[in-house]
Design an enzyme around this catalytic site. Structure first.
Site, PDB file in Angstrom:
ATOM      1  N   GLU A 186      19.424  98.620 -41.665  1.00 55.99           N
ATOM      2  CA  GLU A 186      19.334 100.068 -41.420  1.00 55.99           C
ATOM      3  C   GLU A 186      20.261 100.567 -40.322  1.00 55.99           C
ATOM      4  O   GLU A 186      20.768 101.680 -40.397  1.00 55.99           O
ATOM      5  CB  GLU A 186      17.887 100.470 -41.099  1.00 55.99           C
ATOM      6  CG  GLU A 186      16.977 100.549 -42.324  1.00 55.99           C
ATOM      7  CD  GLU A 186      16.473  99.199 -42.797  1.00 55.99           C
ATOM      8  OE1 GLU A 186      16.676  98.188 -42.079  1.00 55.99           O
ATOM      9  OE2 GLU A 186      15.879  99.122 -43.887  1.00 55.99           O
ATOM     10  N   HIS A 236       4.113 100.562 -43.258  1.00 61.87           N
ATOM     11  CA  HIS A 236       4.862 101.278 -44.301  1.00 61.87           C
ATOM     12  C   HIS A 236       4.285 102.657 -44.608  1.00 61.87           C
ATOM     13  O   HIS A 236       4.627 103.248 -45.620  1.00 61.87           O
ATOM     14  CB  HIS A 236       4.862 100.458 -45.601  1.00 61.87           C
ATOM     15  CG  HIS A 236       5.902  99.388 -45.638  1.00 61.87           C
ATOM     16  ND1 HIS A 236       5.958  98.387 -44.711  1.00 61.87           N
ATOM     17  CD2 HIS A 236       6.929  99.158 -46.495  1.00 61.87           C
ATOM     18  CE1 HIS A 236       6.971  97.582 -45.002  1.00 61.87           C
ATOM     19  NE2 HIS A 236       7.572  98.034 -46.068  1.00 61.87           N
TER      20      HIS A 236
END
Lengths: 319, 323
Positions: free
Chosen positions: B60, B129
């Site tokens: 990322e 998440h």
């Protein structure tokens, strides 16, 4: 190379040296705030590296950036004014020592978070690749940056996408006060490029001509589609990490050995021995450099502080 | 006007902007060959090709960092983070680079960058998440943070984000992708940084955004049956935050409930409530209420997870408390 090119390299290195020495004085007088990381001892690295770039090639570096700015063509005036936080500085007094840039000269900073500019460098190269520009992005960083995750993400992506980046590690032997051997699993930093199937080499960073020669070849190869390459430049910073460094981590003998290996002295002897320039001509360059730096200090001190409305300018481009 | 899903609206905005402007491209995990983890970019790879629909490694920091670099060269990258939870791995590049480069270098660096990220809970994905950390990102000057709650806004605001000269974090909600709504065709733009009154009412103001717009609307429908008329202000943008419609509505109803999916502490509700107290104190008829997520890492178990997330009944209860 014409004679004036040789003299120009010499001039740039002396300007950097003198600018750094004056900065140290101004820092001690409290005229420069924040952190100040000096490039003294490493002048041959950026001078050689940037001397062979084309205008379209992009340069990006870490926070030890004053010399790189000079080599990219920023004036000593706008560098010194930025150090003094003046609105005439290259970043309008909002960036300071660690955040010099001039995008019109393709100098993309001056980045103060260790390793964080490496992914950005991959993106600059992606921009050129996407637009079909035959430009090279040169990303400079210290040995310390090779231990952080950004380094690995950026090198990996550059290879996967075959981006035109020259990764340049300035190995000055210490990440702040921690010696390379104490922080990096491999002390021969260039070996880290092997993990990404990337070609690498090392060069003596105290010799501007050697740096220049190897850089010219690597730019050519990358420009012609070789994909990213890795250059480890072996160098040494003569001063501490920043102005507040007690330097307990290295011996005075070690520092002395490197000082005898001064990059400006090496180049000075090279120019004399090869009869490229006379002692008088070099002294003249030193005098001109002194003048330039004195003028920069006068300019910076006389420059205005940023006006109050500058505080809320440039948060966004639009509203 | 066509009635399409949020997913289709986002996809349409991306497709149209890529057709319109060759400097727009997409990069992220599984955006290409796979077609997008949430199928937003399905068909893009075949149509636009691998140069403009770029599959990245699972990394990322370099997804956002490289998008920043490409934006600096004048391109308009749309970097996709598979979920906003992974934005923490790119935190430095979002808040320390994207949000600061323009200011820190005195205005010379311009980053027309969009980071798309999917957030929100309710799908039993466990604590790592399922977060709604929008307020964290909205804390930083220099970044624009938007989170549309309707398909029309999603299309119009994504187009505005792509055309913006500033870095924009565009937050989508995973459980809104199937939500349908009327969406204007073609070049439909909703300016960033503008909140809007989504439903008119006179008894109480609900301030909300994203998924909680849906929850608040359901609550308002039920309250309407009891004769309670709720006005709903959809923030849509968290930074810049447009308090205009919020204050306008509050000065009419004198009562407010703020509904957000994230945690209450240091959250969007805290910010909005403070601003109402600061700017409309004379109009306050009741303490402002906040409805938010229970202060726990979101659990996997469905019952526990739903207990932690704000529900329609929580909103109804809060509205009745301020009346």
């Amino acid at each position: 190379m014409e004679k004036r090119d040789y003299l120009d390299l010499y001039h740039q290195m002396v300007v950097i040296r003198r600018l750094e020495e004056r900065s140290a004085e101004l820092y001690q007088q409290g005229k420069i705030g924040g952190f100040l990381h000096l490039y003294i001892g490493q002048e041959a690295v950026s001078t050689g590296l940037i001397s062979v770039r084309r205008p379209e090639d992009r340069i990006i570096t870490a926070y030890r950036d004053h010399g790189v700015a000079i080599n990219c063509g920023l004036s000593a005036r706008e560098v010194m004014a930025e150090l003094l936080g003046k609105v005439t500085g290259c970043s309008r007094g909002k960036g300071g020592s660690m955040h010099l840039a001039d995008v019109k000269k393709n100098f993309w900073g001056g980045h103060a978070i260790v390793g964080a500019h490496l992914p950005i460098a991959a993106g600059l190269a992606l921009g050129d690749a996407y637009q079909g520009n035959k430009a090279v992005t040169v990303c400079m960083f210290g040995d310390g940056a090779t231990n952080i995750g950004y380094f690995h993400e950026a090198l990996n992506l550059s290879k996967v996408w075959n981006l035109p980046v020259l990764w340049v590690c300035e190995n000055n032997q210490y990440g702040m006060g921690t010696a390379v051997e104490r922080a990096s699993a491999v002390s021969e930093i260039r070996r880290k490029a092997d993990g990404y199937g990337m070609k690498s080499e090392a060069v003596d960073g105290m010799d501007v001509m050697k740096v220049r020669e190897v850089s010219a070849r690597l730019y050519d190869e990358i420009r012609n589609g070789s994909g990213p390459q890795f250059l480890e430049v072996i160098t040494y910073r003569f001063r501490g990490h920043s102005m507040g460094d007690p330097e307990r981590y290295r011996s005075s003998e070690e520092v002395k050995t490197w000082l005898e290996n001064d990059p400006i002295g090496i180049y000075h002897r090279y120019l004399l021995e090869n009869k490229i320039a006379s002692e008088e001509e070099l002294q003249e360059q030193i005098r001109l450099a002194e003048e330039e730096v004195n003028d920069a200090v006068t300019f910076a001190e006389a420059s205005p502080e940023p006006p109050a409305e500058e505080l809320f300018k440039h948060i966004y481009v639009e509203g | 006007m066509a009635r399409i899903t949020m997913r289709e609206a986002i996809s349409q905005a991306l497709w149209e902007e890529m057709e319109r402007d060759p400097s727009v491209f997409i990069m992220g995990e599984e955006v290409g060959v796979w077609g997008g983890t949430y199928a937003v970019t399905k068909g893009f790879y075949d149509h636009f090709g691998p140069e403009r629909v770029r599959d990245t490694p699972i990394a990322e920091a370099v997804i956002v960092g490289a998008a920043i670099g490409a934006a600096l060269t004048g391109l308009r990258p749309v970097a996709e983070l598979m979920t906003i939870n992974f934005a923490f791995s790119a935190m430095d590049h979002i808040v320390n680079q994207a949000a600061k480069l323009h200011y820190m270098f005195g205005g010379q660096m311009i980053l027309p960058l969009v980071i798309r990220a999917v957030g929100g809970g309710g799908r039993q994905l466990g604590a790592t998440h399922s977060q709604t950390p929008d307020a964290i990102f909205a804390h930083f000057p220099g970044l624009k943070v938007v989170a549309p709650g309707t398909p029309a806004d999603a299309k119009g605001m994504l187009k505005a984000a792509i055309r913006s000269q500033d870095p924009v974090l565009f937050i989508e909600h995973a459980t809104l992708y199937q939500t349908r709504g009327e969406v204007p065709e073609g070049d439909y733009i909703v300016p960033l940084g503008k909140s809007t009154i989504q439903r008119e009412g006179r008894h109480v103001t609900i301030v909300t955004y994203s998924k909680m717009l849906e929850i608040s609307t359901k609550a308002a429908d039920q309250l309407a049956k009891e004769g309670i008329e709720v006005e709903i202000v959809d923030l849509r943008s968290l930074r810049p935050l447009d308090m205009g419609p919020v204050l306008e509505s509050f000065k009419k109803t004198n009562r407010a409930v703020i509904v957000e999916e994230g945690w209450k502490s240091y959250g969007v509700g805290a910010e909005v409530a403070s601003r109402i107290y600061e700017e409309a104190f004379d109009y306050v008829d009741a303490p402002i209420k906040r409805v938010a997520q229970a202060e726990v890492p979101l659990p996997y178990n469905r019952t526990l997870e739903q207990m932690a997330l704000p529900q329609v009944d929580d909103v109804i209860k809060a509205v009745k408390e301020v009346l």
